[in-house]
Design an enzyme around this catalytic site. Structure first.
Site, mmCIF file in Angstrom:
data_model
loop_
_atom_site.group_PDB
_atom_site.id
_atom_site.type_symbol
_atom_site.label_atom_id
_atom_site.label_comp_id
_atom_site.label_asym_id
_atom_site.label_seq_id
_atom_site.Cartn_x
_atom_site.Cartn_y
_atom_site.Cartn_z
ATOM 1 N N HIS A 284 5.366 -24.665 -5.370
ATOM 2 C CA HIS A 284 5.436 -24.315 -3.949
ATOM 3 C C HIS A 284 4.091 -23.838 -3.385
ATOM 4 O O HIS A 284 3.880 -23.880 -2.172
ATOM 5 C CB HIS A 284 6.525 -23.257 -3.698
ATOM 6 C CG HIS A 284 6.193 -21.889 -4.184
ATOM 7 N ND1 HIS A 284 6.430 -21.485 -5.475
ATOM 8 C CD2 HIS A 284 5.644 -20.826 -3.548
ATOM 9 C CE1 HIS A 284 6.046 -20.228 -5.624
ATOM 10 N NE2 HIS A 284 5.567 -19.810 -4.474
ATOM 11 N N HIS A 346 0.070 -22.547 -10.439
ATOM 12 C CA HIS A 346 -0.404 -22.233 -9.084
ATOM 13 C C HIS A 346 -1.930 -22.247 -8.985
ATOM 14 O O HIS A 346 -2.515 -22.966 -8.171
ATOM 15 C CB HIS A 346 0.099 -20.855 -8.646
ATOM 16 C CG HIS A 346 1.579 -20.741 -8.559
ATOM 17 N ND1 HIS A 346 2.402 -21.818 -8.352
ATOM 18 C CD2 HIS A 346 2.402 -19.657 -8.623
ATOM 19 C CE1 HIS A 346 3.665 -21.407 -8.307
ATOM 20 N NE2 HIS A 346 3.680 -20.106 -8.484
ATOM 21 N N GLN A 483 -2.372 -15.812 1.196
ATOM 22 C CA GLN A 483 -1.327 -14.876 1.615
ATOM 23 C C GLN A 483 -1.745 -13.461 1.223
ATOM 24 O O GLN A 483 -2.534 -13.285 0.298
ATOM 25 C CB GLN A 483 0.017 -15.227 0.970
ATOM 26 C CG GLN A 483 0.073 -14.975 -0.528
ATOM 27 C CD GLN A 483 1.417 -15.253 -1.137
ATOM 28 O OE1 GLN A 483 2.189 -16.063 -0.656
ATOM 29 N NE2 GLN A 483 1.716 -14.569 -2.236
ATOM 30 N N TYR A 489 -12.510 -16.656 6.254
ATOM 31 C CA TYR A 489 -13.652 -15.944 6.819
ATOM 32 C C TYR A 489 -14.889 -16.135 5.957
ATOM 33 O O TYR A 489 -14.806 -16.341 4.749
ATOM 34 C CB TYR A 489 -13.354 -14.459 7.056
ATOM 35 C CG TYR A 489 -12.920 -13.653 5.853
ATOM 36 C CD1 TYR A 489 -13.861 -12.972 5.073
ATOM 37 C CD2 TYR A 489 -11.578 -13.535 5.516
ATOM 38 C CE1 TYR A 489 -13.460 -12.214 3.997
ATOM 39 C CE2 TYR A 489 -11.176 -12.777 4.440
ATOM 40 C CZ TYR A 489 -12.130 -12.114 3.680
ATOM 41 O OH TYR A 489 -11.741 -11.361 2.596
#
Length: 597
Positions: A284, A346, A483, A489
């Site tokens: 995911h 991940h 997240q 940035y």
């Protein structure tokens, strides 16, 4: 899907994931002749509701149907002989679920989404809400059916009640949200059955047919179940509930094995019943908005692509931290640990997307080819490259935070790591010598998932004296925060307004919540939509999985064989001290421990 006839399907199959797996004896297995006892009135009723007579005559004449993508070559059985039967007090009763009007064109198609393991937390918290969000956004096909499948006894009404508690109106906040929810829930049905029972899946097939009518049937199975029963569920769904005239696809949740050997065995077992293009291995994190934006940022902005190499980048950090522990889920976590749970999938997937060469196109196979090339250029990890840790209890005022082994679901004396840091290297022309540092842990000081790209120092920098002694704080750094509070940035050196020459380390900040009013969709929404549409670029291919496990399997075996004791770190801290020493070995400071956003 491999072509075979359901009439010749073996009653049991032994698979690597389940050595003694066999077809579960069902009540209807012991009494197939009961079907012949159906009264003509019931058979006629079903024939009228489920399939017009012209369709029935054609199905009797045909032994097989032309294969579409992912469909099974199987004998078509007349629908009146396929009714789900329920035995009660020595007699047979027939349950006919609610169905749509079946007097529709055979040129139309429908999608049936079956959530296998519908009573579990993942289904309730993620899958059903994601499907509802897609429905609210008008992203689902015009004709669709959602069916929950699990061992729990439940009615359609009980499933809808369970689902409704987790649905939110985040997409459609207008007054018709309740109306949308009602429309969605009417498309949701439930069927109870075992995951290794061919007959139960055959009953599911009959129920789906009632809703599909004469439309072209496309079927998606989401396996929200433990990995040890993946193969059983795939065997039964493929044999008894695959589409006869459309595609069949299966979404498989991680973990995909525990190491190279078990992963290869699982893939081999799945491919007995599915083609590779039918298997959608879901991670995911690949559906996260900022991960999706990674290739756009790099390949659509001239400012970044020339800098994306060892000439300008000093190190890359992939950081995942949670500010909570296992909280009662230690039983699952203890079987895998943080390396298998987070790093091997991940973070490694993000690394591959970050470091890959420019693909030939945005076609799924071109992207996945480049990811595999990156993974194959990486040397396997060994214990010297890795630090592992496990959190201990911590008192803060009147609050006591428990240790990992205080979790009642965790075995006493467990050596499973809840923290790991690793240094990886890509041995190719673009990245030779650049350390890719991974860090993942539970019960740390904050929650975050981000990519930090630290650039090299400016040669002969005229302003070194103005920047102070900590030159690492003065180097440019690109941060992609996945997240929470999604943002991109760039940390730059800038003159502070005033008469004196004073420099400051400032941020050029793209904060998504401030820039975009639209709410960011959940990762499962994107991935479910891609699976329905057949888009595979965000799903993991089998050779990619093999290459990923080849990197981590040696160190996992080394840790387990040597019974390596993880370094302790207090709940809510920055993690083990050894993680800082690992970074310092490569002249790196962890970016998340510095001041800044």
């Amino acid at each position: 899907m491999a072509a075979f006839s359901a009439t010749h399907c073996p009653s049991h199959v032994t698979t690597p994931s389940s050595p003694s797996s066999r077809h579960r004896p069902c009540s209807s297995d012991r009494g197939h002749d009961h079907r012949a006892t159906l009264s003509s009135s019931i058979a006629s009723r079903l024939a009228l509701r489920a399939q017009p007579s012209s369709r029935l005559r054609r199905s009797r004449r045909a032994n097989a149907v032309r294969l579409h993508e992912g469909s099974v070559a199987t004998t078509i059985i007349p629908v009146e002989n396929e009714l789900p039967l329920k035995k009660s007090k020595g007699s047979l009763s027939l349950t006919l679920p609610e169905v749509e009007d079946v007097n529709i064109s055979e040129n139309e198609s429908t999608v049936s989404i079956t959530v296998v393991g519908a009573s579990g937390d993942l289904a309730k918290k993620k899958i059903f809400p994601a499907l509802f969000a897609l429905f609210c956004e008008d992203c689902l096909p015009k004709h669709f059916t959602i069916c929950g499948y699990a061992r729990s006894k439940m009615t359609d009404a009980e499933l809808r009640n369970m689902i409704s508690k987790s649905l939110t109106c985040r997409i459609d906040k207008s007054e018709n949200c309740e109306e949308k929810m009602d429309q969605f829930l009417k498309r949701c049905f439930y069927h109870s059955g075992h995951y290794d029972c061919l007959e139960n899946f055959a009953e599911l097939d009959m129920k789906l047919k009632l809703h599909e009518g004469r439309r072209i049937s496309n079927r998606l199975f989401y396996l929200s179940i433990p990995p040890n029963i993946f193969v059983d569920a795939v065997r039964c769904s493929s044999s008894s509930a695959a589409s006869r005239n459309g595609w069949t696809r299966v979404i498989v949740e991680k973990p995909f094995g525990r190491d190279s050997e078990s992963s290869a065995a699982l893939t081999k077992a799945l491919k007995q019943y599915l083609d590779e293009n039918q298997i959608f291995r879901i991670d995911h994190y690949l559906g996260k908005e900022l991960v999706e934006n990674l290739s756009v940022l790099r390949f659509s902005n001239l400012i970044f692509e020339p800098l994306w190499s060892r000439q300008y980048i000093r190190n890359v950090q992939l950081i995942f931290s949670e500010d909570f522990g296992t909280e009662g889920r230690g039983g699952y976590f203890d079987n895998y640990g943080i390396i298998r749970d987070i790093m091997q999938n991940h973070l490694l997937q993000i690394l591959a997307l970050f470091a890959m060469e420019t693909p030939v196109s945005l076609y799924a196979e071109d992207i996945r080819n480049e990811k595999v090339k990156v993974l194959r250029c990486m040397k396997p990890l060994h214990l010297d490259d890795v630090v592992i840790g496990q959190y201990t209890s911590h008192n803060e005022g009147s609050t006591t935070y428990p240790a990992y082994t205080d979790d009642k679901t965790v075995p006493k004396g467990s050596l499973t790591p809840t923290f790991a840091a690793a240094a990886l290297f890509i041995n190719n022309a673009r990245w030779e010598g650049v350390p890719f540092l991974m860090k993942a842990g539970k019960a740390l000081q904050d929650r975050r998932a981000e990519i930090r790209v630290q650039f090299r120092h400016v040669p002969g920098n005229l302003y070194n004296q103005k920047l102070g002694t900590d030159l690492d704080q003065a180097t440019n750094e690109l941060v992609i925060r996945v997240q929470p509070d999604e943002a991109i940035y760039l940390m730059i050196n800038n003159k502070v307004p005033g008469l004196e020459m004073k420099l400051d380390h400032s941020n050029l900040n793209l904060h998504y919540a401030a820039r975009y009013s639209k709410e960011i969709p959940d990762a499962y929404e994107r991935l479910l939509l891609d699976a329905i549409e057949g888009e595979r670029r965000l799903f993991i291919r089998s050779d990619e999985l093999d290459a990923a496990w080849a990197i981590f399997t040696p160190v996992l075996k080394e840790i387990e064989e040597k019974k390596t004791v993880p370094e302790s770190y207090p709940y809510g801290s920055q993690g083990p001290v050894a993680a800082h020493r690992l970074a310092a070995r490569y002249d790196v400071t962890w970016g998340d421990l510095c001041t800044g956003p």
